[in-house]
Each structure stands twice: as C-alpha cells, then as structure tokens.
Design an enzyme around this catalytic site. Structure first.
Site, PDB file in Angstrom:
ATOM      1  N   CYS A   1       0.861  -1.174   0.000  1.00  0.00           N
ATOM      2  CA  CYS A   1       0.000   0.000   0.000  1.00  0.00           C
ATOM      3  C   CYS A   1       0.904   1.232   0.000  1.00  0.00           C
ATOM      4  CB  CYS A   1      -0.981  -0.016   1.190  1.00  0.00           C
ATOM      5  SG  CYS A   1      -0.233   0.239   2.811  1.00  0.00           S
TER       6      CYS A   1
ATOM      7  N   ASN B   1       2.495   1.593   4.304  1.00  0.00           N
ATOM      8  CA  ASN B   1       2.805   0.335   4.980  1.00  0.00           C
ATOM      9  C   ASN B   1       2.511   0.391   6.482  1.00  0.00           C
ATOM     10  OD1 ASN B   1       5.676  -1.798   5.569  1.00  0.00           O
ATOM     11  ND2 ASN B   1       3.643  -2.427   4.969  1.00  0.00           N
TER      12      ASN B   1
ATOM     13  N   CYS C   1      -1.249   0.677   7.326  1.00  0.00           N
ATOM     14  CA  CYS C   1      -2.685   0.395   7.433  1.00  0.00           C
ATOM     15  C   CYS C   1      -3.069  -0.861   6.648  1.00  0.00           C
ATOM     16  CB  CYS C   1      -3.520   1.575   6.937  1.00  0.00           C
ATOM     17  SG  CYS C   1      -3.336   3.078   7.890  1.00  0.00           S
ATOM     18  N   ARG C   2      -3.272  -0.691   5.347  1.00  0.00           N
ATOM     19  CA  ARG C   2      -3.801  -1.778   4.526  1.00  0.00           C
ATOM     20  C   ARG C   2      -2.848  -2.948   4.382  1.00  0.00           C
ATOM     21  NH1 ARG C   2      -5.224   1.834  -0.558  1.00  0.00           N
ATOM     22  NH2 ARG C   2      -3.330   2.839   0.191  1.00  0.00           N
ATOM     23  N   SER C   3      -1.598  -2.674   4.029  1.00  0.00           N
ATOM     24  CA  SER C   3      -0.691  -3.799   3.763  1.00  0.00           C
ATOM     25  C   SER C   3      -0.329  -4.599   5.011  1.00  0.00           C
ATOM     26  CB  SER C   3       0.539  -3.358   2.973  1.00  0.00           C
ATOM     27  OG  SER C   3       1.238  -2.322   3.602  1.00  0.00           O
TER      28      SER C   3
ATOM     29  N   ASP D   1      -8.175   3.285   1.309  1.00  0.00           N
ATOM     30  CA  ASP D   1      -7.275   3.696   2.376  1.00  0.00           C
ATOM     31  C   ASP D   1      -8.094   4.203   3.565  1.00  0.00           C
ATOM     32  OD1 ASP D   1      -5.279   4.667   4.009  1.00  0.00           O
ATOM     33  OD2 ASP D   1      -4.242   5.758   2.412  1.00  0.00           O
TER      34      ASP D   1
END
Length: 160
Positions: free
Chosen positions: A11, A14, A16-18, A128
């Site tokens: 993402c 690095n 939140c999402r990933s 996001d």
C-alpha cells in the site's frame, strides 16, 4: 503452481492496509495448512520503521476476539525495494495508484507477478482507511479475508 508462492502486499505507507493484508493472508494460509512467506511494504517512505497504525492492530485483535481466532500483526514499515521484485513470486497492490507506483520502479529483471490484489476477486481496490475511523479498518480487514481466499484459490488451489 508447483512451488509455494511468496507474497508482498503493498500500500502507500505500509501502516494500514498492507500490514492488515499481510497478517490476514498469513493467517488464512496457515488455516489451509500452507507455510506461506508473506511480507508487506509501502510505495512511499513516509513511515519507514514505524509500527502499524494502532487501528490496524486493534481491528486484527478485535476480529480475533470476535471470531475466536488470533490474527497476529507485528511489522515495521518499510519501502518497496528492487530486490522485492525478484524475491517474491507475487506482489499485490492495494489500489491502482500503488500498482502504478510499483510499475514505475519495477526493475527489468523482475520475476514477480505484480497485480492489483482485487484482480483475484472483483477488481476493487482496498480503500485507504487512514483518515477515517475504525469502521474503515474493519472493512479493510474483511476485504483482506475475501481477497486472501480468492488469491489462494487461484494460485494454490481451492480448499479441499
């Protein structure tokens, strides 16, 4: 695929999402009896060395208590590097902007299959959640569960 895939989830920062995607994909693979190498990274250098966002950690822990399994999340943010394109068999981008960022830095000798993670399911990006509340992180978590299953179904094979 004859060998076990190795996966990098990507993402922007690095945090939140990933990291959620990394934790969830590892967990889903483990539940299927697969020893999968999974890591995560960001296309930017905004948060190098930082822990995942507290909301990312909380949603994995909350989901663990609600769903009766543990999804550990422990990671220090890092930026994608050239060697990642040779080290991993698959690089999964959270959204189109990060996919474009990956394509810009992809070395000529890259061997990884670089795709939008959503390409394995519904072609939807992972939104996001950084500027929103916990609900957005919960939605990312649940989307990552679906995407993890879809990815493993296609790359490794359907669950028996």
């Amino acid at each position: 695929m004859s060998s076990t895939p190795s996966v990098l989830v990507v993402c922007l920062g690095n945090i939140c999402r990933s990291p959620i995607g990394e934790a969830v994909l590892k967990h889903v693979a483990k539940e299927r009896g697969l020893d999968l190498t999974v890591d995560s990274a960001g296309t930017s250098n905004y948060h190098i060395g930082e822990d995942p966002d507290d909301r990312s950690v909380a949603v994995c822990r909350q989901s663990a208590s609600r769903l009766q399994f543990e999804v550990p999340i422990k990671h220090a943010a890092r930026q994608v590097k050239a060697d990642d394109f040779r080290r991993f068999t698959h690089i999964l981008a959270a959204d189109e902007a990060n996919l474009r960022g990956l394509e810009r830095v992809r070395p000529r000798d890259a061997t990884a299959d670089v795709r939008l993670w959503g390409a394995y399911l519904d072609n939807k990006p992972i939104p996001d959640p950084y500027y929103g509340g916990v609900k957005g992180f919960e939605e990312v978590y649940h989307q990552c569960v679906k995407l993890s299953n879809a990815f493993l179904d296609e790359v490794v094979g359907k669950e028996a």
